[in-house]
Design a protein around this motif. Structure first.
Motif, PDB file in Angstrom:
ATOM      1  N   LYS A  92      14.308   5.016   9.454  1.00  0.00           N
ATOM      2  CA  LYS A  92      12.847   5.017   9.559  1.00  0.00           C
ATOM      3  C   LYS A  92      12.326   6.406   9.929  1.00  0.00           C
ATOM      4  CE  LYS A  92       9.126   3.015  12.352  1.00  0.00           C
ATOM      5  NZ  LYS A  92       8.616   4.242  12.919  1.00  0.00           N
ATOM      6  N   LYS A  93      12.936   7.017  10.943  1.00  0.00           N
ATOM      7  CA  LYS A  93      12.491   8.348  11.382  1.00  0.00           C
ATOM      8  C   LYS A  93      12.702   9.394  10.294  1.00  0.00           C
ATOM      9  CE  LYS A  93      13.020   7.576  16.305  1.00  0.00           C
ATOM     10  NZ  LYS A  93      13.698   7.942  17.540  1.00  0.00           N
ATOM     11  N   TYR A  94      13.837   9.327   9.603  1.00  0.00           N
ATOM     12  CA  TYR A  94      14.112  10.267   8.520  1.00  0.00           C
ATOM     13  C   TYR A  94      13.093  10.095   7.396  1.00  0.00           C
ATOM     14  CZ  TYR A  94      16.387  12.614   4.636  1.00  0.00           C
ATOM     15  OH  TYR A  94      16.647  13.432   3.561  1.00  0.00           O
ATOM     16  N   TYR A  95      12.827   8.863   7.011  1.00  0.00           N
ATOM     17  CA  TYR A  95      11.856   8.584   5.954  1.00  0.00           C
ATOM     18  C   TYR A  95      10.479   9.130   6.329  1.00  0.00           C
ATOM     19  CZ  TYR A  95       8.903   6.046   2.687  1.00  0.00           C
ATOM     20  OH  TYR A  95       7.978   5.728   1.730  1.00  0.00           O
ATOM     21  N   GLU A  96      10.062   8.856   7.559  1.00  0.00           N
ATOM     22  CA  GLU A  96       8.748   9.321   8.003  1.00  0.00           C
ATOM     23  C   GLU A  96       8.676  10.841   8.047  1.00  0.00           C
ATOM     24  OE1 GLU A  96       7.298   5.573  10.745  1.00  0.00           O
ATOM     25  OE2 GLU A  96       8.423   7.184  11.719  1.00  0.00           O
ATOM     26  N   THR A  97       9.745  11.486   8.446  1.00  0.00           N
ATOM     27  CA  THR A  97       9.778  12.948   8.521  1.00  0.00           C
ATOM     28  C   THR A  97       9.735  13.574   7.135  1.00  0.00           C
ATOM     29  OG1 THR A  97      11.054  12.843  10.560  1.00  0.00           O
ATOM     30  CG2 THR A  97      11.089  14.927   9.375  1.00  0.00           C
ATOM     31  N   THR A  98      10.492  13.022   6.197  1.00  0.00           N
ATOM     32  CA  THR A  98      10.563  13.628   4.867  1.00  0.00           C
ATOM     33  C   THR A  98       9.355  13.318   4.001  1.00  0.00           C
ATOM     34  OG1 THR A  98      11.863  11.779   4.010  1.00  0.00           O
ATOM     35  CG2 THR A  98      13.080  13.691   4.828  1.00  0.00           C
ATOM     36  N   THR A  99       8.716  12.156   4.203  1.00  0.00           N
ATOM     37  CA  THR A  99       7.583  11.784   3.354  1.00  0.00           C
ATOM     38  C   THR A  99       6.234  12.051   3.999  1.00  0.00           C
ATOM     39  OG1 THR A  99       7.515   9.509   4.161  1.00  0.00           O
ATOM     40  CG2 THR A  99       8.899   9.964   2.216  1.00  0.00           C
ATOM     41  N   GLY A 100       6.211  12.170   5.316  1.00  0.00           N
ATOM     42  CA  GLY A 100       4.943  12.328   6.017  1.00  0.00           C
ATOM     43  C   GLY A 100       4.194  11.010   6.163  1.00  0.00           C
ATOM     44  N   GLU A 101       4.806   9.909   5.766  1.00  0.00           N
ATOM     45  CA  GLU A 101       4.204   8.586   5.876  1.00  0.00           C
ATOM     46  C   GLU A 101       4.676   7.928   7.169  1.00  0.00           C
ATOM     47  OE1 GLU A 101       5.423   6.400   2.440  1.00  0.00           O
ATOM     48  OE2 GLU A 101       4.656   7.891   1.057  1.00  0.00           O
ATOM     49  N   THR A 102       3.858   7.024   7.682  1.00  0.00           N
ATOM     50  CA  THR A 102       4.232   6.268   8.869  1.00  0.00           C
ATOM     51  C   THR A 102       4.479   4.824   8.476  1.00  0.00           C
ATOM     52  OG1 THR A 102       2.891   7.689  10.269  1.00  0.00           O
ATOM     53  CG2 THR A 102       3.502   5.555  11.171  1.00  0.00           C
ATOM     54  N   ILE A 103       5.626   4.311   8.851  1.00  0.00           N
ATOM     55  CA  ILE A 103       5.953   2.918   8.566  1.00  0.00           C
ATOM     56  C   ILE A 103       5.477   2.071   9.738  1.00  0.00           C
ATOM     57  CG2 ILE A 103       7.802   1.251   8.184  1.00  0.00           C
ATOM     58  CD1 ILE A 103       9.454   3.512   6.965  1.00  0.00           C
ATOM     59  N   SER A 104       4.616   1.118   9.454  1.00  0.00           N
ATOM     60  CA  SER A 104       4.118   0.222  10.475  1.00  0.00           C
ATOM     61  C   SER A 104       5.211  -0.776  10.843  1.00  0.00           C
ATOM     62  CB  SER A 104       2.884  -0.524   9.966  1.00  0.00           C
ATOM     63  OG  SER A 104       2.491  -1.495  10.910  1.00  0.00           O
ATOM     64  N   THR A 105       5.565  -0.839  12.120  1.00  0.00           N
ATOM     65  CA  THR A 105       6.612  -1.746  12.574  1.00  0.00           C
ATOM     66  C   THR A 105       6.068  -2.653  13.681  1.00  0.00           C
ATOM     67  OG1 THR A 105       7.406  -0.026  14.061  1.00  0.00           O
ATOM     68  CG2 THR A 105       8.529  -0.231  11.945  1.00  0.00           C
ATOM     69  N   GLN A 154       9.345  -3.381   2.918  1.00  0.00           N
ATOM     70  CA  GLN A 154       7.982  -3.729   2.515  1.00  0.00           C
ATOM     71  C   GLN A 154       7.116  -2.482   2.367  1.00  0.00           C
ATOM     72  OE1 GLN A 154       6.463  -6.544   5.377  1.00  0.00           O
ATOM     73  NE2 GLN A 154       7.463  -8.282   4.386  1.00  0.00           N
ATOM     74  N   HIS A 155       7.260  -1.534   3.275  1.00  0.00           N
ATOM     75  CA  HIS A 155       6.475  -0.298   3.193  1.00  0.00           C
ATOM     76  C   HIS A 155       6.818   0.484   1.919  1.00  0.00           C
ATOM     77  CE1 HIS A 155       4.433   3.391   4.360  1.00  0.00           C
ATOM     78  NE2 HIS A 155       5.512   4.019   3.901  1.00  0.00           N
ATOM     79  N   ILE A 156       8.095   0.623   1.650  1.00  0.00           N
ATOM     80  CA  ILE A 156       8.519   1.387   0.472  1.00  0.00           C
ATOM     81  C   ILE A 156       8.050   0.690  -0.800  1.00  0.00           C
ATOM     82  CG2 ILE A 156      10.524   2.178  -0.853  1.00  0.00           C
ATOM     83  CD1 ILE A 156      11.916   2.627   1.894  1.00  0.00           C
ATOM     84  N   ARG A 157       8.198  -0.611  -0.872  1.00  0.00           N
ATOM     85  CA  ARG A 157       7.742  -1.353  -2.062  1.00  0.00           C
ATOM     86  C   ARG A 157       6.240  -1.252  -2.255  1.00  0.00           C
ATOM     87  NH1 ARG A 157      11.330  -6.874  -1.696  1.00  0.00           N
ATOM     88  NH2 ARG A 157      13.202  -5.989  -2.631  1.00  0.00           N
ATOM     89  N   ALA A 158       5.491  -1.302  -1.173  1.00  0.00           N
ATOM     90  CA  ALA A 158       4.034  -1.270  -1.267  1.00  0.00           C
ATOM     91  C   ALA A 158       3.496   0.112  -1.620  1.00  0.00           C
ATOM     92  CB  ALA A 158       3.419  -1.733   0.055  1.00  0.00           C
ATOM     93  N   ASN A 159       4.229   1.164  -1.263  1.00  0.00           N
ATOM     94  CA  ASN A 159       3.712   2.519  -1.428  1.00  0.00           C
ATOM     95  C   ASN A 159       4.368   3.336  -2.524  1.00  0.00           C
ATOM     96  OD1 ASN A 159       1.718   2.731   0.843  1.00  0.00           O
ATOM     97  ND2 ASN A 159       3.513   2.027   1.938  1.00  0.00           N
ATOM     98  N   HIS A 160       5.406   2.802  -3.131  1.00  0.00           N
ATOM     99  CA  HIS A 160       6.100   3.553  -4.173  1.00  0.00           C
ATOM    100  C   HIS A 160       6.426   2.634  -5.332  1.00  0.00           C
ATOM    101  CE1 HIS A 160       6.532   7.006  -1.560  1.00  0.00           C
ATOM    102  NE2 HIS A 160       6.823   6.147  -0.599  1.00  0.00           N
TER     103      HIS A 160
END
Length: 79
Positions: free
Chosen positions: A7-20, A53-59
């Motif tokens: 989660k942290k790696y994804y948020e750092t590389t994409t600049g997106e925040t995953i709601s948890t 769910q975040h990845i599916r909804a945004n990509h």
């Protein structure tokens, strides 16, 4: 712990925040060794589900079908 790092790696590389919100509502983290196995399993599945769910909804993956193998088979690849 691996899903927290993902989660942290994804948020750092994409600049997106995953709601948890669901994961956070469980009030459990990988370092809570006093919690039981069932509680940790629920937390892992909840966090994983929120990430997916975040990845599916945004990509919207680009899917391409290949018919290079046999005339009756098609192979999907995701880019």
């Amino acid at each position: 712990m691996l899903l927290v790092h993902i989660k942290k790696y994804y948020e750092t590389t994409t600049g997106e925040t995953i709601s948890t919100d669901q994961y956070n509502a469980l009030h459990i983290s990988p370092v809570h060794i006093h919690k039981n196995k069932v509680t940790h399993k629920k937390a892992i599945l909840t966090l994983g589900n929120e990430i997916v769910q975040h990845i599916r909804a945004n990509h919207n993956p680009y899917i391409e079908y290949h018919a290079d193998f046999q005339s009756s088979e098609r192979v999907a690849t995701e880019h």
